[in-house]
Design an enzyme around this catalytic site. Structure first.
Site, PDB file in Angstrom:
ATOM      1  N   ARG A 182     -12.643  -2.206  -2.361  1.00  0.00           N
ATOM      2  CA  ARG A 182     -12.273  -1.821  -0.995  1.00  0.00           C
ATOM      3  C   ARG A 182     -13.417  -1.213  -0.164  1.00  0.00           C
ATOM      4  NH1 ARG A 182      -8.161  -0.703   1.374  1.00  0.00           N
ATOM      5  NH2 ARG A 182      -8.557   1.514   1.453  1.00  0.00           N
ATOM      6  N   ARG A 242       0.820  -1.216   0.000  1.00  0.00           N
ATOM      7  CA  ARG A 242       0.000   0.000   0.000  1.00  0.00           C
ATOM      8  C   ARG A 242       0.852   1.264   0.000  1.00  0.00           C
ATOM      9  NH1 ARG A 242      -5.097  -0.170   1.936  1.00  0.00           N
ATOM     10  NH2 ARG A 242      -4.606  -2.109   2.995  1.00  0.00           N
ATOM     11  N   CYS A 255     -25.472  -4.810  -9.381  1.00  0.00           N
ATOM     12  CA  CYS A 255     -26.730  -5.140  -8.701  1.00  0.00           C
ATOM     13  C   CYS A 255     -26.463  -5.753  -7.330  1.00  0.00           C
ATOM     14  CB  CYS A 255     -27.569  -6.066  -9.574  1.00  0.00           C
ATOM     15  SG  CYS A 255     -28.245  -5.162 -10.949  1.00  0.00           S
TER      16      CYS A 255
END
Ligand SMILES: Cc1ncc(COP(=O)(O)O)c(C=O)c1O
Length: 425
Positions: A314, A278, A346
């Site tokens: 995320r 990250r 959906c």
């Protein structure tokens, strides 16, 4: 230095106006800044000066070949969790002696491939894995260099789903059990103990959990050496957090983290392996998207985008909060509304932001971007709802290049076939 910034009303990535890319590339697409990756890497490398370290990029965060190549050129190693990631890391030119293999579920085929490619270290997570690795190495007349991933029983990480170092998590081996397994490993043919490993979680922004973990791993490593094990590597995992909520610089945390590494390990004379994902990539990428519709219902203003949880998991998976901004800054920013920003999938969970303050007059076709999605963005995306996989673009100065083409439903249906009994009408 900011690599995504407004010049006048327009968002630029490095020297390239993002709107110009939108003229050529269909939304949604991921957009990365090359120089921001190089900058993040060199900042960490420079800070680590004075200690023998391998920065093994956690490939799971972003496995695009051009991204891996960028990091390889900077001198990065790789932390991989599958044969696919290993193949990509090698193809990108990451040297095998800077590659470590993490993960609780390595298949025999994957282990064999990693052995053939003589990686630096297998981070072993169970006794069965160790036995399996030993027997494969024996068959191949090969030597598996191993560390055991210890579970230090430490709570860390920004969300329960990204905490990995508690004793109830599936990862690692308790220190008690690890002692026994190391002693056993010493006598296993084709196994060579070279290190110890931990990884306590992700998006960690407090120094204390790292401090406790590093202390535990060092003391464990010292105990192993007293028993005659030769520990060359201490792998401290990844986990450095980033600031998702605003653009404030949090480099001070990085330096605090590196100081802790130095203070803890400098006298040990070990190679320290870091596995950041990250930190290296998050702020290097954005997801460019377009407004499909606006809708007002139950006292909420919904903004429906062409990007959804299929592109960016995320928010749905980890309740992650990403800032969403317009590609072309509104002049009248005080005339805003609070929107719930959703995707086209959906699923009720397909919410990209529960509350985004955006212009009242935003309308169909307007471009927006989701910030800081360079890590765990595209890498976690899927074709759910038979949606296309978004393309990925890399910008360097004023140049841009499509480093991953959009993958369309037609591309994927090539791998499907109609069962013979269904073919007759
Ligand atoms: C074993 C291991 N190493 C490194 C990382 C990278 O973590 P981060 O992206 O938080 O640095 C992860 C991700 O969770 C991981 O599981």
């Amino acid at each position: 230095m900011k690599y995504f910034k407004y010049k006048g009303k327009n968002l630029f990535c490095e020297k390239k106006r993002v709107l110009d890319i939108c003229k050529n590339i269909e939304t949604p697409f991921y957009l990365y800044s090359y120089n921001s990756i190089v900058n993040n890497f060199s900042k960490l490398k420079k800070a680590l000066k004075g200690i023998n370290a391998i920065i093994a990029f956690s490939v799971k965060a972003n496995s695009n070949l051009s991204i891996l190549k960028t990091l390889a050129k900077c001198g990065a190693g790789a932390d991989i969790v599958s044969m696919g990631e290993l193949k990509k890391a090698l193809e990108a030119g990451i040297p095998n002696n800077k590659i470590v293999y993490s993960g609780v579920g390595k298949s025999k085929e994957e282990m064999a491939f990693a052995l053939e490619n003589k990686i630096e270290q297998f981070n072993v997570e169970s006794l069965e894995e160790l036995y399996t690795l030993s027997s494969i190495a024996k068959k191949k007349n090969n030597l598996a260099k191993i560390a055991l991933r210890i579970n230090p029983d430490i709570i860390a990480g920004g969300h329960p789903k990204i905490s990995t170092g508690k004793k109830t998590d599936k990862f690692g081996i308790s220190i008690n059990d690890a002692h026994k397994i190391y002693d056993l490993a010493k006598n296993l043919k084709n196994i060579k103990v070279v290190g110890v490993d931990i990884h306590i979680g992700s998006q960690i922004l407090k120094i204390l959990p790292f401090k406790r973990a590093f202390k535990k791993v060092l003391s464990f490593s010292n105990d192993l050496e007293k028993k005659g094990h030769n520990i060359k590597n201490i792998d401290i995992g990844g986990g450095i957090g980033v600031n998702y909520s605003n653009d404030k610089d949090i480099d001070s945390f990085l330096y605090e983290y590196v100081d802790l590494i130095k203070n803890t390990f400098i006298k040990s004379n070990k190679t320290i392996i870091l596995e950041p994902g990250r930190y290296l990539l998050a702020n290097c990428g954005i997801l460019v998207t377009k407004v499909l519709f606006k809708k007002y219902s139950e006292n909420k203003n919904f903004l429906i985008l062409d990007a959804g949880m299929n592109n960016l998991m995320r928010p749905a998976l980890y309740d992650a909060k990403h800032i969403i901004k317009p590609l072309i800054k509104e002049v009248q920013t005080n005339d805003c509304l609070d929107y719930e920003v959703v995707g086209p999938i959906c699923e009720t969970a397909d919410i990209l932001s529960k509350e985004s303050h955006l212009a009242k007059n935003i309308s169909q076709g307007d471009y927006l971007f989701i910030d800081k999605v360079g890590a765990y963005g595209s890498a976690m995306s899927s074709c759910y709802n038979s949606k296309d996989l978004a393309s990925e673009i890399l910008v360097k100065d004023e140049k841009f290049y499509e480093i991953k083409k959009r993958i369309k439903t037609e591309d994927l249906t090539k791998f499907e076939s109609i069962a013979p009994w269904l073919r007759k009408n």
